[in-house]
Design a protein around this motif. Structure first.
Motif, PDB file in Angstrom:
ATOM      1  N   ALA A  21     -20.417  19.230  20.181  1.00 48.79           N
ATOM      2  CA  ALA A  21     -19.841  18.989  18.855  1.00 48.79           C
ATOM      3  C   ALA A  21     -20.845  18.280  17.950  1.00 48.79           C
ATOM      4  N   PHE A  22     -21.574  17.305  18.518  1.00 45.69           N
ATOM      5  CA  PHE A  22     -22.625  16.626  17.751  1.00 45.69           C
ATOM      6  C   PHE A  22     -23.690  17.628  17.305  1.00 45.69           C
ATOM      7  N   ASN A  23     -24.111  18.500  18.219  1.00 47.87           N
ATOM      8  CA  ASN A  23     -25.130  19.497  17.876  1.00 47.87           C
ATOM      9  C   ASN A  23     -24.669  20.400  16.737  1.00 47.87           C
ATOM     10  N   HIS A  24     -23.421  20.821  16.770  1.00 45.52           N
ATOM     11  CA  HIS A  24     -22.886  21.663  15.703  1.00 45.52           C
ATOM     12  C   HIS A  24     -22.771  20.890  14.394  1.00 45.52           C
ATOM     13  N   ILE A  41     -28.970   8.427  12.071  1.00 41.62           N
ATOM     14  CA  ILE A  41     -29.913   8.814  13.122  1.00 41.62           C
ATOM     15  C   ILE A  41     -30.058   7.680  14.136  1.00 41.62           C
ATOM     16  N   TYR A  42     -30.217   6.467  13.639  1.00 43.11           N
ATOM     17  CA  TYR A  42     -30.337   5.294  14.503  1.00 43.11           C
ATOM     18  C   TYR A  42     -29.106   5.161  15.406  1.00 43.11           C
ATOM     19  N   ASN A  43     -27.922   5.290  14.830  1.00 40.38           N
ATOM     20  CA  ASN A  43     -26.686   5.175  15.609  1.00 40.38           C
ATOM     21  C   ASN A  43     -26.568   6.290  16.645  1.00 40.38           C
ATOM     22  N   ALA A  44     -26.941   7.503  16.260  1.00 42.60           N
ATOM     23  CA  ALA A  44     -26.856   8.641  17.190  1.00 42.60           C
ATOM     24  C   ALA A  44     -27.812   8.441  18.368  1.00 42.60           C
ATOM     25  N   ASP A 129     -21.699  12.598   6.013  1.00 40.64           N
ATOM     26  CA  ASP A 129     -22.615  12.347   7.105  1.00 40.64           C
ATOM     27  C   ASP A 129     -21.816  11.820   8.282  1.00 40.64           C
ATOM     28  N   LEU A 130     -22.359  11.994   9.464  1.00 42.73           N
ATOM     29  CA  LEU A 130     -21.677  11.544  10.667  1.00 42.73           C
ATOM     30  C   LEU A 130     -21.227  10.128  10.485  1.00 42.73           C
TER      31      LEU A 130
END
Length: 130
Positions: A21-24, A41-44, A129-130
């Motif tokens: 799901a993250f990749n999508h 990005i840092y959090n991911a 954004d995420l």
């Protein structure tokens, strides 16, 4: 055999689904990157490092369970012997432990390197954004 009411294998399955799901969710589009801000990005990276950090213990516990089943004589094999397959699986799980440790180290380096980064571009209030 597990003494719990649920199959423990469902947890890594959910983790795999979450990574998919993250990749999508982070696929780049024609209008920009899949992740708009360095904080995301840092959090991911931090979350992926946490996931990788937990993998060696999971692999070790699987290897212990397999060895216990083998020692108790509770394994059969469609071909070859249970000992051959157990030995091969245990060696592969030890390799996976080492690789997961290396993955954790690399992700921690990436997490540390991305920590001081900030965003100075235009802000799109409609962007999700995420």
């Amino acid at each position: 055999m597990t003494t719990r009411n649920t199959d423990p294998a469902r947890h890594p399955s959910k983790a795999a689904d979450a990574v998919r799901a993250f990749n999508h969710a982070t696929l780049p589009t024609r209008t920009g990157p899949g992740i708009a801000y360095p904080g995301t990005i840092y959090n991911a990276i931090g979350s992926l490092a946490s996931l990788a950090h937990r993998l060696p213990q999971a692999f070790d516990q699987i290897a212990i369970a397999l060895a216990d089943l083998h020692k108790a004589g509770h394994l059969t094999a469609d071909h070859g012997t249970p000992t051959q397959h157990t030995t091969t699986a245990a060696a592969a799980l030890r390799d996976a432990e080492r690789l997961a440790t290396a993955l954790t180290d690399a992700l921690e380096r990436a997490h540390n390197a991305s920590s001081p980064l900030g965003y100075c571009g235009p802000i799109n209030d409609t962007e999700d954004d995420l």
